[in-house]
Enzyme design. Sequence first.
Site, PDB file in Angstrom:
ATOM      1  N   GLU A 147      -5.665   2.224  -9.187  1.00 42.14           N
ATOM      2  CA  GLU A 147      -4.354   2.173  -9.857  1.00 42.14           C
ATOM      3  C   GLU A 147      -3.713   0.782  -9.808  1.00 42.14           C
ATOM      4  OE1 GLU A 147      -2.644   4.549 -11.519  1.00 42.14           O
ATOM      5  OE2 GLU A 147      -4.265   6.012 -11.316  1.00 42.14           O
ATOM      6  N   GLY A 171      -2.631  -9.025  -8.108  1.00 46.93           N
ATOM      7  CA  GLY A 171      -1.874  -8.096  -7.290  1.00 46.93           C
ATOM      8  C   GLY A 171      -1.229  -8.778  -6.088  1.00 46.93           C
ATOM      9  N   GLN A 225     -17.027 -15.968  -2.611  1.00 43.37           N
ATOM     10  CA  GLN A 225     -15.857 -15.661  -1.795  1.00 43.37           C
ATOM     11  C   GLN A 225     -16.144 -14.675  -0.668  1.00 43.37           C
ATOM     12  OE1 GLN A 225     -13.768 -14.035  -5.350  1.00 43.37           O
ATOM     13  NE2 GLN A 225     -12.876 -12.553  -3.943  1.00 43.37           N
ATOM     14  N   SER A 252     -10.141  -1.281  -3.428  1.00 40.77           N
ATOM     15  CA  SER A 252     -11.504  -0.801  -3.663  1.00 40.77           C
ATOM     16  C   SER A 252     -12.189  -0.489  -2.335  1.00 40.77           C
ATOM     17  CB  SER A 252     -12.309  -1.845  -4.426  1.00 40.77           C
ATOM     18  OG  SER A 252     -11.642  -2.211  -5.613  1.00 40.77           O
ATOM     19  N   GLN A 288      -3.935 -14.774  -1.660  1.00 33.91           N
ATOM     20  CA  GLN A 288      -4.729 -15.122  -2.845  1.00 33.91           C
ATOM     21  C   GLN A 288      -3.812 -15.532  -4.001  1.00 33.91           C
ATOM     22  OE1 GLN A 288      -8.319 -12.870  -4.456  1.00 33.91           O
ATOM     23  NE2 GLN A 288      -6.684 -11.961  -5.683  1.00 33.91           N
ATOM     24  N   HIS A 324      -5.276  -2.133 -10.114  1.00 31.40           N
ATOM     25  CA  HIS A 324      -5.807  -2.875 -11.263  1.00 31.40           C
ATOM     26  C   HIS A 324      -5.166  -2.406 -12.566  1.00 31.40           C
ATOM     27  CE1 HIS A 324      -9.344  -3.118  -8.384  1.00 31.40           C
ATOM     28  NE2 HIS A 324      -9.154  -4.383  -8.675  1.00 31.40           N
TER      29      HIS A 324
END
Lengths: 287, 287
Positions: free
Chosen positions: B38, B150, B64, B189, B156, B40
């Site tokens: 949700e 996000g 990464q 995730s 990030q 994303h």
Amino acid sequence: MNEIKIFETADSMRSQVFEWKKSGFTTGFVPTMGYLHEGHLALLEKAGETCDKVVMSIFVNPAQFGEGEDFETYPRDFERDMKLAQSKNADAVFFPSTKEMYPENYQTYVELEKLPGFLCGKSRYGHFKGVATVVSKLFNIVDPDFAFFGEKDFQQLAVIKQMAKDLNFPVKVKGVPIVREKDGLAMSSRNSYLSEDERKNAVLIYKGILRARELIQKGESDPEKVKAETKSFVLGYKNAEIDYITICDPDTLEDVSVIEGKSVLLAAAVYFGKTRLIDNMVITPKN
Amino acid sequence: MNEIKIFETADSMRSQVFEWKKSGFTTGFVPTMGYLHEGHLALLEKAGETCDKVVMSIFVNPAQFGEGEDFETYPRDFERDMKLAQSKNADAVFFPSTKEMYPENYQTYVELEKLPGFLCGKSRYGHFKGVATVVSKLFNIVDPDFAFFGEKDFQQLAVIKQMAKDLNFPVKVKGVPIVREKDGLAMSSRNSYLSEDERKNAVLIYKGILRARELIQKGESDPEKVKAETKSFVLGYKNAEIDYITICDPDTLEDVSVIEGKSVLLAAAVYFGKTRLIDNMVITPKN
């Protein structure tokens, strides 16, 4: 002769190229540190032949000068540069301040893992990090279709081609052949540092390179023998000191152990007095 | 519902956006590693509200992930991701191979000097170098007007905002608030890795953060006392292990010694079993 426009901020420069793009014009870009010579003018000419609009930047980039190098004393002459750029029909000059390019809290750098490990990168630690960073910034600001760099800075050209490919910049990076003084010395803003005596003898670098080419084209395959011959020409001047003379692969910049079949790059960096000069030639062996 | 287009090469992706641009459309970009949740979908919604066209990328970026991290086992489900992206009216998905993004002889990396030294950067060495590099590449390939990230990955987002500013990318970087499960656990995730028991208890991170907010809003100014309270919530689960709980300046990510006046970021990274979960909240003190 067209009126040349000067842009001092990234936003205003970008807006101009955006307007050109909307009108269907392509943009050629010539990044410089100013104090233009015939080599820069050849870049401007090539850009003008290739693209509808030409942008030149003038920025003496502190990030590519090491400790003890000549950032402070690097020659500058904005008025003269503008006249020369205009004489070659440049459409715009990007002339940012250091603060515009590296504002407070600036902290992002672009670095290559392999190519800077050879040639000038060995003695100029961090130099190509500064080059790759400022060119990334300039590519994003100017958003050119083509960018032109002199082949005198052969390693710089290789670094920028690799960087543009790796980071997917939509810019075609083109090299333009070295322009030489009448006696053969490669044009460089740093030639202005040379004393009369140093200037007279600086041509020995080129003479040594020509002798190397002669040997290679006659079939000499041992890079050590070729380099020794170039070295003896250069050291014909008492105030010359060699940083490096290298015979390497023009793609990877790795030393070659035998000159055979494939073209090689002969590259040299030599101090004449306190002035560091570079020169190079791609040489194809005989068979 | 529109037909979603899939692009597997940088050139084809770029051409599509170029066509849109010529028609006057703006492009919003949502970079992901796939296995959409949700969170994303909230990014895709925001992109759709802001821009004419929406591009989502799916690329599990090896650069990464550190040694011993979960690159190999990172969850993937392309078919499901495509359906979800289509349900949110994305126009295109960029889905490159690793070789397309990092071909042979790849060697260019983008690195920040300060921001990666805090929070997750301490335990995930090289992680933000991989993030900054792949996002630079994606920005050059997709050439978006806006990009959406996000706020769960707060650091990030900070790194990418700084990188885009420093390298003059003409992209507006926007943060989108954390989406939470019904019980409060931040969507990720990696939540799919949790055992039933771990999943049930993972909400303790959020409960600890809510308790911290309560204390700060009641006037507690000592970050050590606030962190101790969050910690005791998290460690209410026997298989929880704290990587860090930090109260810092949301701009510089530097620890604050007194909570007073200015908003602070409470950020936490906690292992639940072998799964590393992160969460955060920007909290404004009472006065």
